[in-house]
Design an enzyme around this catalytic site. Structure first.
Site, PDB file in Angstrom:
ATOM      1  N   GLU A 178     -59.427 -45.248 -78.136  1.00 32.80           N
ATOM      2  CA  GLU A 178     -60.713 -45.933 -78.023  1.00 32.80           C
ATOM      3  C   GLU A 178     -60.578 -47.458 -77.992  1.00 32.80           C
ATOM      4  O   GLU A 178     -61.037 -48.160 -78.911  1.00 32.80           O
ATOM      5  CB  GLU A 178     -61.659 -45.493 -79.146  1.00 32.80           C
ATOM      6  CG  GLU A 178     -61.971 -44.014 -79.106  1.00 32.80           C
ATOM      7  CD  GLU A 178     -63.139 -43.596 -80.004  1.00 32.80           C
ATOM      8  OE1 GLU A 178     -63.675 -44.444 -80.735  1.00 32.80           O
ATOM      9  OE2 GLU A 178     -63.515 -42.408 -79.961  1.00 32.80           O
ATOM     10  N   GLU A 374     -61.252 -36.007 -78.770  1.00 33.29           N
ATOM     11  CA  GLU A 374     -62.101 -36.009 -79.981  1.00 33.29           C
ATOM     12  C   GLU A 374     -63.489 -35.517 -79.611  1.00 33.29           C
ATOM     13  O   GLU A 374     -64.009 -35.849 -78.541  1.00 33.29           O
ATOM     14  CB  GLU A 374     -62.261 -37.408 -80.576  1.00 33.29           C
ATOM     15  CG  GLU A 374     -61.074 -37.930 -81.322  1.00 33.29           C
ATOM     16  CD  GLU A 374     -61.375 -39.268 -82.008  1.00 33.29           C
ATOM     17  OE1 GLU A 374     -62.531 -39.510 -82.406  1.00 33.29           O
ATOM     18  OE2 GLU A 374     -60.435 -40.064 -82.121  1.00 33.29           O
TER      19      GLU A 374
HETATM   20  C1  NOJ Z   1     -63.728 -42.239 -83.269  1.00 32.27           C
HETATM   21  C2  NOJ Z   1     -62.383 -42.569 -83.835  1.00 32.27           C
HETATM   22  O1  NOJ Z   1     -61.334 -42.416 -82.953  1.00 32.27           O
HETATM   23  C3  NOJ Z   1     -62.120 -41.893 -85.156  1.00 32.27           C
HETATM   24  O2  NOJ Z   1     -61.185 -42.664 -85.833  1.00 32.27           O
HETATM   25  C4  NOJ Z   1     -63.421 -41.724 -85.904  1.00 32.27           C
HETATM   26  O3  NOJ Z   1     -63.220 -41.312 -87.221  1.00 32.27           O
HETATM   27  C5  NOJ Z   1     -64.260 -40.728 -85.158  1.00 32.27           C
HETATM   28  N1  NOJ Z   1     -64.441 -41.158 -83.777  1.00 32.27           N
HETATM   29  C6  NOJ Z   1     -65.607 -40.440 -85.806  1.00 32.27           C
HETATM   30  O4  NOJ Z   1     -66.364 -41.591 -85.870  1.00 32.27           O
END
Ligand code: NOJ
Length: 476
Positions: A178, A374
């Site tokens: 991200e 994710e």
């Molecule tokens: C984005 C991130 O990559 C991760 O570290 C985070 O905990 C999750 N999404 C949930 O917000």
């Protein structure tokens, strides 16, 4: 038309199946789970520094212990095996394996990941390794961090060190997680480490991340066996507007450039969008993009990681600042929260938007193989008197998103896997421990792990390589 023969299977009521060899996984990140922040030669990361400032993290939570994964990794891998995962996505802590941010590796730091990888493989679980999930050494931040172009070379060196040690056993490598969050949350709104709020710096950082990814791909290709796959995990989002006016459509275009195309275009087209450069011309001349950078950034990847949580809603016009979305270069843009529907810390829950997003990527960028790196939801889970964690909301969320994913595959999108966020409750950045995303519950006082109902349900998904009904008929 021929009548079905007696032996032809009736597929009408069969649960939707996923392609053979589909990866089923769950993810974590080093800073969110490991704890042991000063063990075995690790130096502070930029997130150690950021979270030490009072008021930045809910409840003053710190990641010093997190979920103690550094010490409990064997137990956690046993739980992964119990869930039937065939993939585990984790990240390497840069200050653990290269404490000075340059130069030699710290063997003890690499040893930890080597033991973790061996444990995974011994349990039939493929490691999916993210090199950078936001926690670079503070010493590199002291030298300017991602605003300093030298950081891109530092990242490539670090990638080489990790690949040299683990390349023989890790089949799937993710360069950055991200980068939008690093650039925009870290340098525009400043609500993530390093807590900078400067528009021109944000765009510089975004470019340096794109370049670092490309240099990282080169470093990995040089060190890894030909069979290893290389990826990046982006968090693109469909962008919507509540009322379809020309002004709002322009707001959508601007937001789409800042959230999505600023990373997807260099990666998959080797260029920055002309409209993004025009929208931000009063902030920067983009002189930080040097000859050859975009050719580097667009080095072929094997699979694109897509992290999906929620669509974005924007409109034109003045409005309150949104701490999560600072629209660099586009002041007349507001973030609109949709009035109805279930929502989470990330925004509205919208599974259909995942299908839309995947089709859009295929349509605009061609048939790039995709892994959902994710997807998940937080809920206030508790262990009930019967010892169960009833998280029916998460089961419904997973069911809906897997159905949307299956639809996207039926549409023709080449999706190779689904990695759920998260394996286990953990340190959710500025929300601290208040947001539980795991398939596994962690008691904050005892560190006791309990597989949630969603974990048991996900096990059925993996075993069947298909989406089981939400309420399976009682056995017998
Ligand atoms: C984005 C991130 O990559 C991760 O570290 C985070 O905990 C999750 N999404 C949930 O917000």
């Amino acid at each position: 038309m021929t009548a079905p023969t007696e032996t032809a299977p009736d597929r009408r009521h069969a649960p939707p199946e996923f392609p053979a060899g589909f990866r089923w996984g769950a993810a974590t990140a080093a800073f969110q789970v490991e704890g042991a922040l000063d063990a075995d030669g690790r130096t502070p990361s930029v997130w150690d520094t950021f979270t030490a400032v009072p008021g930045r993290v809910d409840n003053g939570d710190r990641a010093d212990l997190a979920v103690d994964h550094y010490r409990r990794y064997r137990d956690d891998v046993a739980l992964m095996a119990q869930l039937g995962l065939n993939t585990y996505r984790f990240s390497v802590s840069w200050p653990r394996v290269q404490p000075d941010g340059r130069g030699a590796a710290n063997p003890k730091g690499l040893d930890f990941y080597s033991r973790l990888v061996d444990e995974l493989l011994a349990n039939g679980i493929e490691p999916m390794l993210t090199l950078y999930h936001w926690d670079h050494p503070q010493v590199l931040q002291d030298a300017g961090g991602w605003a300093n172009r030298d950081m891109t070379e530092r990242f490539a060196d670090y990638a080489s060190l990790v690949a040299a040690r683990l390349g023989d056993r890790v089949p799937l490598w993710v360069t950055l997680n991200e980068p939008w969050c690093t650039a925009f949350l870290g340098h525009a709104s400043g609500i993530h480490a390093p807590g900078v709020a400067d528009d021109a710096t944000t765009l510089t950082v975004a470019h340096h991340l794109n370049l670092a990814h490309g240099l990282g791909v080169q470093a990995l290709r040089a060190a890894l066996p030909g069979t290893a796959q290389v990826s990046i995990a982006l968090n693109p989002a469909p962008v919507r507007t509540p009322v379809d006016t020309p002004e709002n459509q322009d707001a959508v275009r601007r937001a789409d450039a800042l959230r999505n195309r600023i990373f997807l275009d260099p990666l998959l087209r080797g260029q920055y969008p002309a409209d993004l450069i025009a929208d931000t011309a009063h902030i920067t001349d983009w002189g930080f993009v040097r000859d050859g950078d975009l050719a580097t950034a667009t080095a072929p990847i094997d699979v694109l990681g897509v992290n999906y949580y929620t669509p974005l809603y924007v409109a034109a016009g003045p409005g309150p600042a949104d701490p999560y979305n600072r629209w660099v270069g586009s002041d007349g843009l507001v973030h609109i929260a949709p009035a109805d529907g279930p929502s989470t810390i990330h925004g509205v829950v919208d599974a259909a938007a995942l299908r839309e997003l995947l089709n859009r990527i295929r349509h605009d960028y061609g048939p790039v193989p995709i892994v959902i790196a994710e997807n998940g939801v937080a809920s206030p889970d508790i262990v009930g008197p019967d010892g169960r964690v009833d998280d029916a909301g998460r089961v419904a969320y997973l069911h809906a998103h897997l159905a949307a994913l299956h639809d996207a595959i039926t549409d023709g999108v080449d999706v190779r896997g689904y990695v759920m966020w998260s394996l286990i409750d953990n340190f959710e950045w500025v929300y601290g421990y208040s947001q539980r995303f795991g398939l596994i519950h962690v008691d904050r006082d005892t560190q006791r792990r309990t597989v949630k109902d969603s974990g048991h349900w996900f096990r059925q998904v993996i075993a069947a390589n298909a989406i089981p009904p939400l309420d399976p008929p009682a056995a017998g």
